[in-house]
Write a protein that holds these residues in place. Structure first.
Motif, PDB file in Angstrom:
ATOM      1  N   THR A 147       0.936  -1.164   0.020  1.00  0.00           N
ATOM      2  CA  THR A 147       0.051   0.051  -0.014  1.00  0.00           C
ATOM      3  C   THR A 147       1.040   1.298  -0.139  1.00  0.00           C
ATOM      4  O   THR A 147       1.959   1.245   0.626  1.00  0.00           O
ATOM      5  N   TYR A 198       0.472   5.655   0.323  1.00  0.00           N
ATOM      6  CA  TYR A 198      -0.505   6.722   0.571  1.00  0.00           C
ATOM      7  C   TYR A 198      -0.134   8.039   0.527  1.00  0.00           C
ATOM      8  O   TYR A 198       1.244   8.289   0.584  1.00  0.00           O
ATOM      9  N   SER A 230      -7.009   4.189   5.109  1.00  0.00           N
ATOM     10  CA  SER A 230      -6.680   2.728   4.858  1.00  0.00           C
ATOM     11  C   SER A 230      -7.140   2.234   3.507  1.00  0.00           C
ATOM     12  O   SER A 230      -8.631   2.402   3.126  1.00  0.00           O
ATOM     13  N   SER A 267      -7.633  -1.421   1.341  1.00  0.00           N
ATOM     14  CA  SER A 267      -7.521  -2.855   1.291  1.00  0.00           C
ATOM     15  C   SER A 267      -8.193  -3.600  -0.027  1.00  0.00           C
ATOM     16  O   SER A 267      -8.662  -2.807  -0.542  1.00  0.00           O
TER      17      SER A 267
END
Length: 121
Positions: free
Chosen positions: A59, A61, A70, A72
């Protein structure tokens, strides 16, 4: 044909968590080299990349949003999701999901049509 569809609530109250899901058809989010991103566009402003989940589950960001974002995925459903916690009215925007073949190439690739989310009590 690759299509993406965002889903989730259109109205969220301040301090709550905004949750959106992107369902992808015609391509696999686990294809090597693919990145699945969330982008938003507040009213009257430009597009803002929020973050991405890579084909291998890594991930990434935006530094300005990292503390309350977040991303997922559910590979069995070919979906990926966004959670944005502690929202404020400034998080009101059209939220888009996209898949693209390099991390910084989020302006290209395949995009969903976007979904309006309003943060208001």
């Amino acid at each position: 044909q690759v299509t993406l569809q965002e889903s989730g609530p259109h109205l969220v109250k301040p301090s709550q968590t905004l949750s959106l899901t992107c369902t992808v058809s015609g391509a696999s989010i686990t294809t090597s080299g693919y990145y699945s991103s969330w982008i938003r566009q507040p009213p009257g402003k430009g597009q803002e990349w929020m973050g991405a989940i890579a084909y291998d589950g890594s991930t990434y960001y935006s530094p300005s949003l990292k503390s309350h974002t977040s991303i997922s995925r559910d590979t069995s459903k070919n979906q990926f999701s966004l959670q944005l916690s502690s929202v404020t009215p400034e998080d009101t925007a059209v939220y888009f999901c996209a898949i693209h073949s390099d991390l910084t190439g989020w302006t290209r690739g395949y995009w969903g049509q976007g979904t309006q989310v309003t943060v208001s009590s």
